[in-house]
Design a protein around this motif. Structure first.
Motif, short mmCIF file in Angstrom:
data_model
loop_
_atom_site.label_atom_id
_atom_site.label_comp_id
_atom_site.label_asym_id
_atom_site.label_seq_id
_atom_site.Cartn_x
_atom_site.Cartn_y
_atom_site.Cartn_z
N GLU A 14 0.81 -1.22 0.00
CA GLU A 14 0.00 0.00 0.00
C GLU A 14 0.84 1.27 0.00
OE1 GLU A 14 0.24 -1.50 4.33
OE2 GLU A 14 0.00 -2.35 2.31
N GLN A 15 2.15 1.15 0.22
CA GLN A 15 3.01 2.33 0.24
C GLN A 15 3.51 2.73 -1.15
OE1 GLN A 15 5.90 0.86 3.16
NE2 GLN A 15 5.21 2.44 4.59
N TRP A 16 3.43 1.83 -2.10
CA TRP A 16 3.93 2.15 -3.44
C TRP A 16 3.22 3.35 -4.07
CZ3 TRP A 16 8.11 1.01 -6.22
CH2 TRP A 16 8.93 -0.02 -5.78
N PRO A 17 1.88 3.41 -4.07
CA PRO A 17 1.23 4.60 -4.63
C PRO A 17 1.64 5.88 -3.91
CG PRO A 17 -0.35 2.82 -4.38
CD PRO A 17 0.89 2.38 -3.66
N GLU A 67 4.56 10.92 -4.34
CA GLU A 67 5.52 11.89 -3.82
C GLU A 67 6.57 12.24 -4.88
OE1 GLU A 67 5.89 13.50 -0.20
OE2 GLU A 67 4.06 13.47 -1.41
N MET A 68 7.02 11.25 -5.62
CA MET A 68 7.97 11.52 -6.70
C MET A 68 7.34 12.45 -7.73
SD MET A 68 9.50 7.67 -7.24
CE MET A 68 10.70 8.14 -8.48
N TYR A 69 6.09 12.20 -8.05
CA TYR A 69 5.38 13.05 -9.01
C TYR A 69 5.24 14.47 -8.49
CZ TYR A 69 1.80 14.37 -12.43
OH TYR A 69 1.11 14.99 -13.45
N ARG A 70 4.97 14.60 -7.20
CA ARG A 70 4.78 15.93 -6.60
C ARG A 70 6.06 16.76 -6.64
NH1 ARG A 70 5.85 18.19 -1.72
NH2 ARG A 70 6.47 16.22 -0.74
N VAL A 88 -0.65 7.42 -11.10
CA VAL A 88 -0.41 8.62 -10.30
C VAL A 88 -0.14 9.85 -11.18
CG1 VAL A 88 0.44 7.29 -8.35
CG2 VAL A 88 2.07 8.21 -10.01
N GLY A 89 -0.16 9.66 -12.51
CA GLY A 89 -0.06 10.82 -13.39
C GLY A 89 1.11 10.87 -14.35
N PHE A 90 2.05 9.94 -14.24
CA PHE A 90 3.20 9.95 -15.14
C PHE A 90 2.79 9.57 -16.56
CE2 PHE A 90 5.46 9.48 -11.08
CZ PHE A 90 6.48 10.41 -11.24
N THR A 91 3.47 10.15 -17.53
CA THR A 91 3.23 9.83 -18.94
C THR A 91 4.54 9.42 -19.59
OG1 THR A 91 3.55 12.15 -19.60
CG2 THR A 91 1.29 11.44 -19.08
N ASP A 92 4.44 8.90 -20.81
CA ASP A 92 5.63 8.47 -21.57
C ASP A 92 6.48 7.49 -20.77
OD1 ASP A 92 4.90 10.21 -23.68
OD2 ASP A 92 5.88 11.89 -22.67
N VAL A 93 5.82 6.52 -20.16
CA VAL A 93 6.53 5.53 -19.35
C VAL A 93 7.19 4.49 -20.26
CG1 VAL A 93 6.29 3.75 -17.57
CG2 VAL A 93 4.92 5.86 -17.44
N MET A 94 8.45 4.24 -20.02
CA MET A 94 9.20 3.27 -20.82
C MET A 94 9.83 2.23 -19.89
SD MET A 94 12.40 3.91 -23.45
CE MET A 94 13.45 4.59 -22.16
#
Length: 216
Positions: A104-107, A112-115, A171-177
């Motif tokens: 449950e901590q992964w999201p 937080e990384m996204y923020r 969580v909102g990231f785009t262009d994931v590779m």
């Protein structure tokens, strides 16, 4: 896997062209859940001294004693980074938390990384995939399944590597590779393989200590 493929498991940029595509020439880099700080120290040797590198971990017990002047160490959880860091990093790194973060901590950690990432910034996550590639021998299968079951039993996301792309998108990231590389383990791969085996043993040794602490 050939010896050349094992040597190609090196994940840092090898020259200036690769370096420029990985890390910003100026700005700020964050190493989340840095542990010993080794990644941050390595990157400090790869980028200009004007690049500001921050390394955070929930404990400072393993922090390097004398980091370079542009490497800043902070005690903070990957799931709760400092509030004033919003939109302040050009690049965020996080690695090998499949045996540290609860499911449950992964999201929370990814959010937080996204923020803290600037608009247009990049993140890099490195995780061990226990199931890729695995030679199907009885011994390998036994230890693979044992580790997976043990991690899952204490609430850890043993297959985080396979789920990262989906979780990042959520969580909102785009262009994931996704890039998959072999990890040389064992004396067959010379010194690099011996280092891989040592790292593997230490990782699961630390996880066993951590798991005992959680259970008690």
């Amino acid at each position: 896997m050939t010896l050349d493929e094992a040597r190609d498991a090196y994940v840092l940029p090898r020259d200036e062209s690769e370096r420029s595509s990985y890390y910003p020439p100026e700005g700020r880099i964050l190493d989340s859940a840095t542990g010993t700080g080794n990644w941050a120290l390595d990157i400090a040797n790869e980028v200009a001294s004007s690049v500001e590198i921050h390394a955070v971990d929930v404990s400072g017990v393993n922090f390097p004693p004398s980091p370079p002047s542009n490497v800043h160490l902070t005690i903070s959880s990957a799931t709760k980074l400092p509030d004033h860091w919003s939109n302040s990093f050009d690049f965020v790194n996080q690695r090998l938390l499949f045996a540290a973060l609860l499911r449950e901590q992964w999201p929370e950690a990814l959010s937080e990384m996204y923020r803290v990432l600037k608009p247009g910034g990049s993140v890099q996550l490195l995780e061990l995939d226990l199931f890729h590639p695995v030679p199907e021998s009885p011994v390998v299968s036994h230890y693979r399944d044992m580790h997976a079951a043990s991690l899952s039993a204490v609430g850890l996301l043993y297959d985080a590597a396979k789920k990262l792309s989906t979780m990042l998108g959520e969580v909102g990231f785009t262009d994931v590779m996704t890039v998959t590389k072999p990890t040389p383990v064992g004396k067959k791969w010379d010194e690099k393989g011996l280092q891989g085996a040592k790292a593997y043993r230490e990782a699961f040794g630390n996880w066993r200590i951590s798991s005992k602490s959680r259970l008690h």
